[in-house]
Design an enzyme around this catalytic site. Structure first.
Site, PDB file in Angstrom:
ATOM      1  N   HIS A 103       0.722  -1.199   0.123  1.00 35.31           N
ATOM      2  CA  HIS A 103      -0.359   0.175  -0.268  1.00 35.31           C
ATOM      3  C   HIS A 103       0.634   1.419   0.556  1.00 35.31           C
ATOM      4  O   HIS A 103       1.690   0.915   0.594  1.00 35.31           O
ATOM      5  CB  HIS A 103      -1.021   0.313   0.472  1.00 35.31           C
ATOM      6  CG  HIS A 103       0.161  -0.130   2.962  1.00 35.31           C
ATOM      7  ND1 HIS A 103       0.007  -1.274   3.083  1.00 35.31           N
ATOM      8  CD2 HIS A 103      -0.145   0.849   3.435  1.00 35.31           C
ATOM      9  CE1 HIS A 103       0.629  -0.996   3.739  1.00 35.31           C
ATOM     10  NE2 HIS A 103       0.583   0.452   4.255  1.00 35.31           N
ATOM     11  N   HIS A 122       1.040   5.338   0.943  1.00 36.19           N
ATOM     12  CA  HIS A 122       0.037   6.825   1.484  1.00 36.19           C
ATOM     13  C   HIS A 122       0.628   7.581   1.136  1.00 36.19           C
ATOM     14  O   HIS A 122       1.522   7.890   0.241  1.00 36.19           O
ATOM     15  CB  HIS A 122       0.837   6.460   3.069  1.00 36.19           C
ATOM     16  CG  HIS A 122       1.279   5.210   3.861  1.00 36.19           C
ATOM     17  ND1 HIS A 122       0.531   5.316   5.192  1.00 36.19           N
ATOM     18  CD2 HIS A 122       1.619   4.186   3.494  1.00 36.19           C
ATOM     19  CE1 HIS A 122       0.393   4.207   5.577  1.00 36.19           C
ATOM     20  NE2 HIS A 122       1.081   3.846   5.177  1.00 36.19           N
TER      21      HIS A 122
END
Length: 137
Positions: A99, A101
């Site tokens: 992932h 940010h």
């Protein structure tokens, strides 16, 4: 992976606040945000981290992250944006599902600090380090 919280979010098994979704990528607001609008962008298919994710998926995730950064600047009136990812727990990765940010920044005193140690005083042999790296390229 059946126990991965981000896989469960991507499949709809767990709730989230989505800000973007397509066939391959989902973006959600972080439930523990560093700043207002802190967003997580991830592939729907499980890959442990940035280093193990296929290039075509990396490209799709980063395109969405870039767009969300642009939107944070325009719609949320951020003055800057941090775009980052961590690989493995030693580097700060707490969920082992790739992932990115997207962290809008509003002020230098917002409490979020990302700093790097100045190693210029250390006796680093840069040519030797460069040779080690280029061997792997």
């Amino acid at each position: 992976m059946k126990d991965c919280v981000f896989c469960k979010i991507a499949s709809g098994e767990l709730p989230s606040t989505k800000v973007y979704e397509d066939d391959d990528v989902i973006a959600i607001l972080d439930i523990n945000p560093a700043t207002r609008g802190h967003t997580l962008v991830m592939p729907k298919v499980h890959y442990d981290n940035f280093l193990s994710t296929p290039r075509e998926i990396l490209t799709k995730v980063m395109i969405v992250a870039q767009r969300l950064g642009q939107i944070a600047m325009k719609q949320l009136h951020a003055r800057g944006v941090n775009i980052l990812t961590n690989c493995y727990p030693v580097a700060g990765q707490s969920v082992l599902h790739f992932h990115v940010h997207v962290i809008p920044r509003y002020d230098t005193t917002d409490g979020l600090q990302i700093s790097m140690k100045d190693m210029s005083e250390e006796k680093l042999n840069l040519p030797t380090i460069a040779k080690e790296i280029t061997k792997g390229m």
